[in-house]
Design an enzyme around this catalytic site. Structure first.
Site, PDB file in Angstrom:
ATOM      1  CD  GLN A   1      -3.150   3.111   7.597  1.00 62.05           C
ATOM      2  OE1 GLN A   1      -3.637   3.444   8.679  1.00 62.05           O
ATOM      3  NE2 GLN A   1      -3.809   3.255   6.455  1.00 62.05           N
TER       4      GLN A   1
ATOM      5  CG  ASP B   1      -3.614   9.246   0.431  1.00 62.58           C
ATOM      6  OD1 ASP B   1      -2.540   8.606   0.400  1.00 62.58           O
ATOM      7  OD2 ASP B   1      -4.469   9.105   1.309  1.00 62.58           O
TER       8      ASP B   1
ATOM      9  NE  ARG C   1      -6.288  -0.267  -3.009  1.00 60.34           N
ATOM     10  CZ  ARG C   1      -5.274  -0.501  -2.163  1.00 60.34           C
ATOM     11  NH1 ARG C   1      -4.589   0.488  -1.670  1.00 60.34           N
ATOM     12  NH2 ARG C   1      -4.995  -1.734  -1.806  1.00 60.34           N
TER      13      ARG C   1
ATOM     14  CG  ASN D   1      -2.055  12.186   4.268  1.00 57.87           C
ATOM     15  OD1 ASN D   1      -1.639  11.396   3.425  1.00 57.87           O
ATOM     16  ND2 ASN D   1      -1.596  12.204   5.502  1.00 57.87           N
ATOM     17  CE  LYS D   2      -4.018   6.023   3.861  1.00 57.82           C
ATOM     18  NZ  LYS D   2      -3.515   6.730   2.663  1.00 57.82           N
TER      19      LYS D   2
ATOM     20  NE  ARG E   1       0.258   1.515   3.517  1.00 61.69           N
ATOM     21  CZ  ARG E   1       1.220   2.359   3.858  1.00 61.69           C
ATOM     22  NH1 ARG E   1       2.466   1.928   3.984  1.00 61.69           N
ATOM     23  NH2 ARG E   1       0.961   3.625   4.089  1.00 61.69           N
ATOM     24  N   GLY E   2       0.264   2.386  -0.145  1.00 63.92           N
ATOM     25  CA  GLY E   2       1.015   3.623  -0.315  1.00 63.92           C
ATOM     26  C   GLY E   2       1.095   3.937  -1.794  1.00 63.92           C
TER      27      GLY E   2
END
Length: 276
Positions: free
Chosen positions: A202, A243, A95, A253-254, A49-50
């Site tokens: 995370q 992101d 994704r 972002n998250k 991921r990332g």
């Protein structure tokens, strides 16, 4: 320990090898993917991921697809390209919101969607391009780290980060953690606070593991502790990844990043976004 020992995703003897992030921090296990479908499954299951790491994985998945297509359709360029189109579509659907993934697939499509080039030449060039995407991302992260380290000032800075924007989210070194790594190399008095980053943790599972592995002082805090610590003067800088970044500079972002940014502004703490 050197951060180069964290092998997030890499091309190795015709296979894609990646660390299984689902098992961290309790187990360090590496997956070996020999088909594009196995790479797609790893993306869907969040073994990798990332956004940058996903782009690298997708490019390498297409290199695997080219190898498979070459063995089956070397003498039939039309079916060779049809197979690659199918693989590209399958990887995209894993994704589609991770911007690096469709970008990497487009870069690979420029190679295979050409007339008059033999399947063998296409497969060879796709493998080289996948490795280039990996190397470019690694170089980008190191450059981000060096530029960002200039911003981490003070005798004993305490840097808060949210989620995981480290080696595990990229080809290696990391964006936000790249800044932290470079800053720590200059000033070993630097300390890090890592938000747990609910609901997938995370920060707790990945960021803390990375920094402990590199012997960078780090403490894990719950997501709702940041404001209190800022108000007590116990955080000097915030560095996060991203992101998405829009044309006007807005950042996505998250979940939880917005809260941290508002708290940082309220407390007069520099807030930096590290991204390619």
């Amino acid at each position: 320990m050197s951060n180069d020992s964290i092998r997030t995703v890499e091309w190795h003897d015709g296979s894609v090898v990646m660390i299984d992030q689902r098992l961290l921090p309790s187990e360090e296990v590496y997956l070996t993917c020999r088909t594009w479908e196995e790479v797609a499954d790893a993306i869907c299951d969040m073994a990798v991921r990332g956004a940058p790491a996903l782009g690298v994985a997708a490019a390498m998945g297409m290199a695997l697809a080219a190898r498979t297509a070459l063995s089956a359709y070397d003498a039939d360029p039309e079916r060779f390209r049809a197979f690659l189109q199918h693989a590209s579509k399958g990887l995209y659907e894993t994704r589609p919101t991770a911007v690096n993934l469709p970008w990497a697939l487009k870069e690979m499509e420029r190679i295979w969607d050409r007339e008059g080039v033999s399947p063998a030449a296409i497969a060879e060039e796709m493998e080289r391009q996948a490795v280039r995407i990996y190397e470019d991302d690694l170089a980008s992260c190191r450059a981000i780290g060096e530029f960002g380290a200039d911003l981490i000032t003070g005798e004993a800075p305490v840097v808060l980060t949210h989620c995981n924007a480290g080696a595990l989210a990229t080809a290696g070194y990391g964006t936000a953690l790249g800044v932290i790594r470079s800053a720590f190399a200059r000033n070993p008095r630097l300390r890090v606070l890592a938000d747990e980053t609910r609901p997938l943790f995370q920060g707790a599972r990945l960021t803390v593991w990375e920094l402990m592995r590199d012997e960078i002082p780090v403490e894990l805090i719950t997501d709702n502790m940041a404001g209190y610590l800022m108000s007590r003067g116990l955080i000097t800088h915030v560095v996060v990844g991203a992101d998405r970044i829009t044309a006007n500079g807005d950042v996505a972002n998250k979940i939880g990043t917005y809260t941290v940014s508002v708290l940082a502004r309220e407390n007069g703490i520099p807030f930096f976004v590290a991204a390619p």
